[in-house]
Design an enzyme around this catalytic site. Structure first.
Site, mmCIF file in Angstrom:
data_model
loop_
_atom_site.group_PDB
_atom_site.id
_atom_site.type_symbol
_atom_site.label_atom_id
_atom_site.label_comp_id
_atom_site.label_asym_id
_atom_site.label_seq_id
_atom_site.Cartn_x
_atom_site.Cartn_y
_atom_site.Cartn_z
ATOM 1 N N LYS A 114 24.613 40.421 -1.654
ATOM 2 C CA LYS A 114 25.893 39.785 -1.990
ATOM 3 C C LYS A 114 25.589 38.644 -2.936
ATOM 4 O O LYS A 114 24.464 38.145 -2.965
ATOM 5 C CB LYS A 114 26.569 39.241 -0.728
ATOM 6 C CG LYS A 114 28.054 39.053 -0.870
ATOM 7 C CD LYS A 114 28.788 40.355 -0.623
ATOM 8 C CE LYS A 114 30.277 40.197 -0.771
ATOM 9 N NZ LYS A 114 30.985 41.409 -0.334
HETATM 10 P P1 NAD Z 1 40.987 39.241 -4.075
HETATM 11 O O1 NAD Z 1 40.457 38.045 -4.777
HETATM 12 O O2 NAD Z 1 41.484 40.386 -4.888
HETATM 13 O O3 NAD Z 1 42.180 38.802 -3.079
HETATM 14 C C1 NAD Z 1 41.973 37.812 -2.113
HETATM 15 C C2 NAD Z 1 43.291 37.571 -1.393
HETATM 16 O O4 NAD Z 1 43.048 36.637 -0.343
HETATM 17 C C3 NAD Z 1 44.367 36.966 -2.286
HETATM 18 O O5 NAD Z 1 45.628 37.527 -1.963
HETATM 19 C C4 NAD Z 1 44.337 35.494 -1.912
HETATM 20 O O6 NAD Z 1 45.577 34.857 -2.093
HETATM 21 C C5 NAD Z 1 44.000 35.584 -0.438
HETATM 22 N N1 NAD Z 1 43.426 34.336 0.053
HETATM 23 C C6 NAD Z 1 42.423 33.622 -0.492
HETATM 24 N N2 NAD Z 1 42.220 32.491 0.208
HETATM 25 C C7 NAD Z 1 43.107 32.507 1.226
HETATM 26 C C8 NAD Z 1 43.398 31.615 2.288
HETATM 27 N N3 NAD Z 1 42.733 30.483 2.449
HETATM 28 N N4 NAD Z 1 44.381 31.959 3.164
HETATM 29 C C9 NAD Z 1 45.083 33.105 2.999
HETATM 30 N N5 NAD Z 1 44.848 33.971 2.004
HETATM 31 C C10 NAD Z 1 43.874 33.679 1.123
HETATM 32 O O7 NAD Z 1 39.818 39.702 -3.067
HETATM 33 P P2 NAD Z 1 39.608 41.133 -2.398
HETATM 34 O O8 NAD Z 1 38.654 41.888 -3.252
HETATM 35 O O9 NAD Z 1 40.921 41.729 -2.043
HETATM 36 O O10 NAD Z 1 38.807 40.732 -1.070
HETATM 37 C C11 NAD Z 1 39.449 40.388 0.148
HETATM 38 C C12 NAD Z 1 38.476 40.564 1.302
HETATM 39 O O11 NAD Z 1 38.040 41.924 1.354
HETATM 40 C C13 NAD Z 1 37.210 39.730 1.236
HETATM 41 O O12 NAD Z 1 36.810 39.401 2.545
HETATM 42 C C14 NAD Z 1 36.207 40.689 0.634
HETATM 43 O O13 NAD Z 1 34.865 40.342 0.935
HETATM 44 C C15 NAD Z 1 36.619 41.971 1.315
HETATM 45 N N6 NAD Z 1 36.184 43.200 0.644
HETATM 46 C C16 NAD Z 1 36.538 43.481 -0.635
HETATM 47 C C17 NAD Z 1 36.124 44.669 -1.212
HETATM 48 C C18 NAD Z 1 36.543 45.070 -2.595
HETATM 49 O O14 NAD Z 1 36.251 46.218 -2.988
HETATM 50 N N7 NAD Z 1 37.245 44.249 -3.362
HETATM 51 C C19 NAD Z 1 35.304 45.553 -0.491
HETATM 52 C C20 NAD Z 1 34.960 45.233 0.817
HETATM 53 C C21 NAD Z 1 35.406 44.062 1.377
#
Ligand code: NAD
Length: 428
Positions: A114
């Protein structure tokens, strides 16, 4: 003012301690060999880079970037890059360890890693973002590579950032290798070598895992309601996939606030709003609620798809949903999980529920390697097959070991890693 954080914070350290605690519990459960346990408790490499970037106004700012490579016993290191002011070494170490379990569980030939850069991408122009990403890629140098370590998007980063990384890496390498090194990153745009279905893969995967769970408990998904925290890549696509399965999203929360509409919130309309305004706040067709009301929403399904440590000891007693689908990494604290389990609430753990992203990243990497292009139906079918196979193995292990679903998921992952260690041996 530049925000240079120290490389360790209490929150980051606490998250890594949680990750190690979860690992130890699962290692005890399956009686993992002590030597293998010692190796897996620490990441293999922790890379910290500091690099200068020129801002639009001509000033220079230093940035700190991280890449933690936890294990490559099953294949090249693999994992996302997070762009957020909260990124620090402890957080990245925890996320890298979780990636090792996730790739093993999904049975894709990758290890775990990561990374991230400690900054807020929302505060920068496109030009500054591009220079930050390219300079970070340059600073990482040969620490990443198509058969060594393959980044992907995570919070705050996206397909465009991956394309800048790929282009920087390609242009810094030898001419002869240029076309077969595009797979140094996944989650790229389709035009530059990305896979169809990668953008929605994590959210789609979470919905597939949920559908499989409902099928197993003989419950109909149609007509159920859901609350989703995070309307970014994972939350938005999960909302769309669940809507296709007949689930009504009634509550949504993100970093700008929380909203609810008992008749349902249309994902497409909410997406139009969030892309224009940067968050769910101010969405016309719903009422604003506070975040505690969100976590106690009277829904069937709760999908935390934002950040870590959201379903805490304080919030878990109020959760009314009967299923929690962990779209985010580490959204439930250890104590929060105990409370949910005591209350009979099912948890579909992150290592399974959000493994769709890395699974389709593997498909993208394979397509690049073979200069091939898959169709969306093929990507979706294969994704479903990989995730359902993992889900079935977890249920079997859960029954056999009489443990939680997360422990069972770790058991499947650790058994696979343990077998490879045993066969390869530890050398020198
Ligand atoms: P992103 O940046 O596209 O979206 C993040 C979302 O979380 C946004 O809607 C933001 O407003 C919200 N957020 C951020 N801080 C916040 C807070 N303090 N309180 C409430 N909401 C908050 O990110 P993503 O890619 O959708 O990732 C989200 C989660 O999924 C993370 O934990 C990431 O590690 C995990 N994840 C993502 C992927 C991927 O393919 N993108 C894969 C596996 C896991």
């Amino acid at each position: 003012m530049p925000t240079r954080r120290s490389q360790d914070t209490d929150a980051g350290d606490a998250l890594f301690e949680t990750a190690v605690e979860q690992f130890d519990a699962a290692a005890d459960l399956i009686g993992l060999d002590d030597k293998i346990r010692t190796i897996l408790r620490s990441p293999k490499n922790e890379i910290i880079v500091s690099f200068p970037v020129e801002m639009d106004d001509g000033t220079l700012r230093m940035f700190r970037g991280y890449r933690v490579q936890h294990s490559d016993i099953l294949g090249p290191f693999k994992g996302g890059l997070r762009f957020s002011p909260d990124v620090d070494l402890g957080e990245v170490k925890a996320l890298a360890m979780w990636m090792t379990w996730k790739t093993s569980l999904a049975n894709v030939p990758f290890g775990g890693a990561k990374g991230g850069i400690a900054f807020n991408p929302r505060e920068h122009s496109d030009g500054e973002l591009q220079r930050i990403v390219r300079r970070f890629t340059h600073a990482l140098g040969s620490n990443i590579g198509p058969e060594h370590d393959i980044p992907a998007p995570d919070i705050g980063s996206n397909a465009q950032a991956m394309v800048w990384m790929m282009d920087t890496y390609l242009n810094a390498g030898g001419m002869g290798d240029r076309q077969n090194t595009r797979r140094v990153v996944t989650g790229k745009t389709i035009e530059t070598g990305g896979s169809v279905g990668r953008d929605k893969a994590t959210g789609q995967g979470a919905a597939f895992v949920l559908a499989h769970h409902f099928e197993q408990i003989n419950r109909d998904l149609r007509g159920t309601t859901a609350a989703i925290q995070g309307f970014g890549n994972v939350g938005e696509h999960c909302a769309r996939a669940m809507a296709r399965m007949g689930v009504t999203m009634t509550h949504v929360a993100d970093h700008t606030g929380a909203i609810m509409n008992g008749h349902g919130i249309d994902p497409e309309r909410l997406w139009e709003h969030t892309s224009r305004h940067g968050g769910v706040a101010g969405f016309g067709d719903a009422d604003e609620i506070d975040v505690e009301e969100f976590f106690s929403a009277d829904v069937d399904i709760l999908v935390p798809a934002a950040i870590e440590n959201q379903i805490t000891e304080e919030r878990a007693p109020n959760v009314k949903a009967s299923v929690v689908v962990e779209g985010a990494n580490g959204p439930t604290s250890v104590r929060g999980e105990e409370i949910l389990i005591d209350r009979g609430i099912e948890i579909l753990p992150d290592v399974l529920a959000n493994a769709g992203g890395v699974t389709v990243s593997y498909f993208e990497w394979l397509q690049n390697k073979m200069s091939a292009r898959w169709r969306l139906a093929q990507v979706d079918d294969e994704l479903r097959r990989y995730l359902w196979e993992a889900a079935d193995q977890i249920e079997e292990e859960k029954k056999r070991l009489a443990c939680s679903r997360r422990e069972a998921a770790y058991a499947v992952a650790l058994n696979r890693i343990g077998t490879v260690f045993a066969q390869r041996g530890i050398w020198p």
